[in-house]
Design an enzyme around this catalytic site. Structure first.
Site, PDB file in Angstrom:
ATOM      1  CB  SER A  18     -47.190  38.867 -18.954  1.00 15.22           C
ATOM      2  OG  SER A  18     -46.849  37.963 -19.983  1.00 15.22           O
ATOM      3  NE  ARG A  47     -41.969  41.237 -30.695  1.00 17.85           N
ATOM      4  CZ  ARG A  47     -42.388  42.497 -30.634  1.00 17.85           C
ATOM      5  NH1 ARG A  47     -41.726  43.373 -29.890  1.00 17.85           N
ATOM      6  NH2 ARG A  47     -43.455  42.888 -31.286  1.00 17.85           N
ATOM      7  CG  HIS A  50     -45.004  37.754 -23.878  1.00 18.35           C
ATOM      8  ND1 HIS A  50     -45.970  38.192 -24.763  1.00 18.35           N
ATOM      9  CD2 HIS A  50     -45.454  38.066 -22.638  1.00 18.35           C
ATOM     10  CE1 HIS A  50     -46.960  38.745 -24.087  1.00 18.35           C
ATOM     11  NE2 HIS A  50     -46.686  38.684 -22.803  1.00 18.35           N
TER      12      HIS A  50
END
Length: 213
Positions: A18, A47, A50
């Site tokens: 990922s 971050r 994601h």
């Protein structure tokens, strides 16, 4: 075969895959502009991308006046974090988080002065905002109130994360935030919201513990 060990290994492989996908997507979106961001800023961008599965945030996130470094210092000094909604409070991995949106005094202030509860909650939190951290992900009026406190009442937050979402005043409130000479992180345009706000501040909290964002 160790079943739990296999699950842990699979989970680690998925996480690594990922992260690799996120980084490649960010590179595609930013191109050469990727060099304009430092390592910690890239960690926060990764971050957020994601958390949202939306690489466009790589182009939308704005960092002004060393906000990550100032945020790390503030967290290490155990400064309070003031948020606009309880959903953001629930997502932050930190003890000193305050949300006054449902405080009885906020209802009274809002009714008496004819303002939104979001605005009233920031007024009630004024003393904590001064020398503290503000994280706003939903209410443009709350962000505008923080801006007013800075301009008119000499309130000086260590960091403002301003990423309210929406088509009414959200873009304008973030533009106004970027005009202030204080450390801040914002998004361009109407995009934002709770997941983005939480991802940003939790990344900074992780950095304060010498962890990856």
């Amino acid at each position: 075969m160790d079943f739990m060990g296999a699950i842990s290994k699979d989970g680690l492989n998925i996480a690594n895959k990922s992260r690799e996908i996120v980084r490649n997507k960010i590179k595609e979106v930013l191109g050469d502009k990727i060099n304009e961001f430092n390592e910690k800023e890239m960690g926060i961008i990764e971050r957020v991308v994601h958390a949202t599965a939306d690489p466009e945030y790589a182009k939308l996130l704005m960092f002004k006046n060393n906000p990550i470094e100032e945020g790390i210092k503030a967290i290490k000094d155990k400064k309070p974090i003031i948020v606009d909604v309880n959903m953001i409070k629930a997502g932050i991995r930190y003890d000193e988080v305050y949300c006054f949106i449902n405080h009885p005094d906020v209802y009274e202030i809002a009714k008496k002065e004819g303002i939104t509860r979001a605005v009233a909650s920031m007024r009630l939190a004024k003393d904590l905002i001064d020398d503290g951290i503000v994280v706003i992900g939903n209410s443009p009026t709350a962000l505008f109130e923080v801006i007013r406190l800075v301009k008119e009442e000499n309130i000086k937050p260590k960091l403002v994360v301003g990423v309210p979402v929406g088509f009414v005043q959200a873009s304008e409130s973030k533009e106004a935030l970027r005009e202030l000479n204080i450390p801040n992180i914002s998004t361009i345009g109407p995009k934002g919201g709770t997941p983005i706000a939480v991802a940003i501040i939790n990344g900074i909290i992780a950095y304060s513990k010498d962890e990856k964002a």
